[in-house]
Design a protein around this motif. Structure first.
Motif, PDB file in Angstrom:
ATOM      1  N   THR A 322      59.357  28.293   9.503  1.00 28.85           N
ATOM      2  CA  THR A 322      59.678  27.223   8.557  1.00 28.85           C
ATOM      3  C   THR A 322      59.612  25.892   9.308  1.00 28.85           C
ATOM      4  N   ILE A 354      61.927  20.239   3.606  1.00 24.90           N
ATOM      5  CA  ILE A 354      61.100  21.382   3.953  1.00 24.90           C
ATOM      6  C   ILE A 354      59.634  21.026   3.790  1.00 24.90           C
ATOM      7  N   PHE A 377      63.509  27.574  -0.551  1.00 20.89           N
ATOM      8  CA  PHE A 377      64.474  26.675   0.098  1.00 20.89           C
ATOM      9  C   PHE A 377      64.648  25.410  -0.746  1.00 20.89           C
ATOM     10  N   ILE A 411      71.265  24.474   4.746  1.00 23.77           N
ATOM     11  CA  ILE A 411      70.052  25.070   4.186  1.00 23.77           C
ATOM     12  C   ILE A 411      70.455  25.963   2.999  1.00 23.77           C
ATOM     13  N   TYR A 413      69.061  28.832   0.593  1.00 24.97           N
ATOM     14  CA  TYR A 413      67.998  29.827   0.439  1.00 24.97           C
ATOM     15  C   TYR A 413      68.176  30.554  -0.891  1.00 24.97           C
ATOM     16  N   SER A 419      71.916  32.469  -4.615  1.00 26.05           N
ATOM     17  CA  SER A 419      71.417  31.697  -3.464  1.00 26.05           C
ATOM     18  C   SER A 419      72.427  31.783  -2.328  1.00 26.05           C
TER      19      SER A 419
END
Length: 437
Positions: A322, A354, A377, A411, A413, A419
């Motif tokens: 990433t 990102i 993300f 972060i 996800y 999530s």
């Protein structure tokens, strides 16, 4: 009464020419008194002669001593080396009275004549400067340098010294010998103004903008903070996420700029553009022995066990990557150590976006292995960034620094209907090459 007076007069006339002989003792007393008077006069005459002689000798010495000294003429910032080099005519004005007062010189007739003249023009001839008075002056010419001055100008250690600076610092320097002059002038800064030190070093100007480039080593880790809609996700979702995001390897490159916003307080603003690439080696196997079942609103209400022959097995052996674009925005405080070293303390926010995601991940909600993408993300995140930096000047405006940073970013996800919120935190060690404008 008249009879008595007549008798006295008669006696006076009768004994007027009569002389009485003196005895021997009387003659001795008279001779002693006369000899004593003669001896006292001789001593007085001898003392007077000695005083007159001493006064004459002292007067002669003082006269010869001060008559050999010539007036000291102050140059207005004209160095002897410039006169000899350029062979130009310079004008000397107004001999300062302070020079003569500091030397306690008594003016004689010749010196008084020199003081009365208003202008003296130098004539350069060889290595000797002579100054010829104006036609109205009584003096025809006078030398500008005594023997001590000649020794001073001939000395290689003081050649080119401004004569006015010599007078200003120590008017009695011309009465010294050559060795004393060299020792005295060796500790003087004669070619610079009196209010400046010889070894004074100007401080560098504060840089308003500093450009930098940095790269180095980073150690980051992913820690789960919480899980949203956890009742909709398989109970092993957290386990799979931690397995696929351990042993992170990070590389980064940073272009930055520091702006001075409060120069008096050494406070500035730092920003820039940072590229971070995180590699996560994945080598895991997972067997789903428990299968969830859902109610009507897609929440998990329980699990049922399956035998090993019907269980689903997932194997991953690859590297997921990433990439993020970070924009730091932090305040910095500069703590100077010396003219070539400084410490920089920074603290502020770090904004991340990102930019790329690749690899594969296990989706327990779908019971499959799927491709990892940017949509898994959150696009933007924010965190904390702080550090301590030491910098040393290399050459000109180029500086080399070493920085230690700590950071933490959130972060998010996305995993199926729920999530995972995780903290990407750690430290960075990097070298910084800076250019100060």
């Amino acid at each position: 009464m008249n009879t008595k007076n007549n008798l006295d007069n008669a006696f006076k006339k009768a004994f007027e020419d009569y002389q009485v002989p003196l005895r021997e003792a009387q003659w001795q007393r008279i001779e002693g008194a006369v000899a004593k008077n003669k001896t006292g006069k001789k001593y007085l005459i001898l003392v007077a002669v000695l005083l007159i002689s001493a006064s004459s000798v002292l007067t002669y010495i003082l006269t010869m001593h001060f008559s050999n000294k010539e007036p000291k003429i102050s140059h207005e910032q004209v160095s002897a080396s410039e006169i000899l080099k350029n062979n130009k005519t310079n004008i000397l004005k107004d001999i300062p009275d302070q020079i003569n007062e500091s030397n306690n010189l008594k003016k004689n007739d010749s010196n008084a004549a020199i003081e009365d003249q208003e202008k003296i023009s130098p004539e350069v001839s060889g290595n000797n400067n002579r100054y010829v008075a104006d036609p109205d002056s009584k003096m025809t010419k006078v030398e500008d340098k005594t023997e001590n001055q000649k020794s001073l100008l001939a000395s290689p250690s003081v050649t080119g010294i401004s004569i006015s600076n010599l007078f200003d610092k120590d008017p009695s320097i011309l009465s010294m010998g050559p060795e004393q002059i060299q020792e005295t002038t060796g500790s003087m800064n004669l070619n610079k103004p009196a209010f400046k030190k010889e070894n004074e070093v100007k401080s560098p100007k504060d840089s308003k903008i500093v450009l930098s480039a940095a790269a180095g080593y980073s150690n980051l880790r992913m820690n789960v903070i919480n899980i949203e809609n956890q009742n909709m996700l398989h109970k092993d979702t957290r386990k799979i996420f931690e397995e696929t995001n351990k042993n992170l390897k990070t590389t980064f490159f940073n272009l930055g700029a520091d702006f001075s916003i409060l120069p008096g307080l050494n406070i500035g603003l730092n920003t820039g553009l940072q590229y971070v690439k995180i590699a996560s080696p994945v080598n895991t196997s997972y067997t789903m022995n428990e299968v969830p079942f859902y109610d009507i609103n897609r929440t998990i209400i329980g699990y049922y066990n399956v035998d090993s022959t019907n269980a689903t097995e997932f194997n991953l052996n690859q590297t997921n990557t990433t990439s993020f674009i970070n924009i730091p925005l932090r305040l910095n405080y500069v703590l100077p150590i010396n003219l070539k070293s400084e410490l920089l303390i920074t603290a502020g926010a770090n904004f991340a976006a990102i930019s790329q995601a690749s690899g594969k991940t296990i989706s327990l909600s779908r019971s499959e292995i799927r491709e990892l993408s940017q949509s898994d993300f959150n696009k933007f995140s924010m965190g904390f960034l702080g550090g301590l930096q030491y910098s040393h000047k290399l050459v000109d405006n180029w500086w080399l620094g070493f920085e230690s940073q700590i950071l933490s970013n959130t972060i998010k996800y996305q995993s199926g209907p729920g999530s995972i919120n995780a903290s990407l935190s750690g430290y960075k060690l990097n070298l910084i090459l800076k250019y100060k404008l």
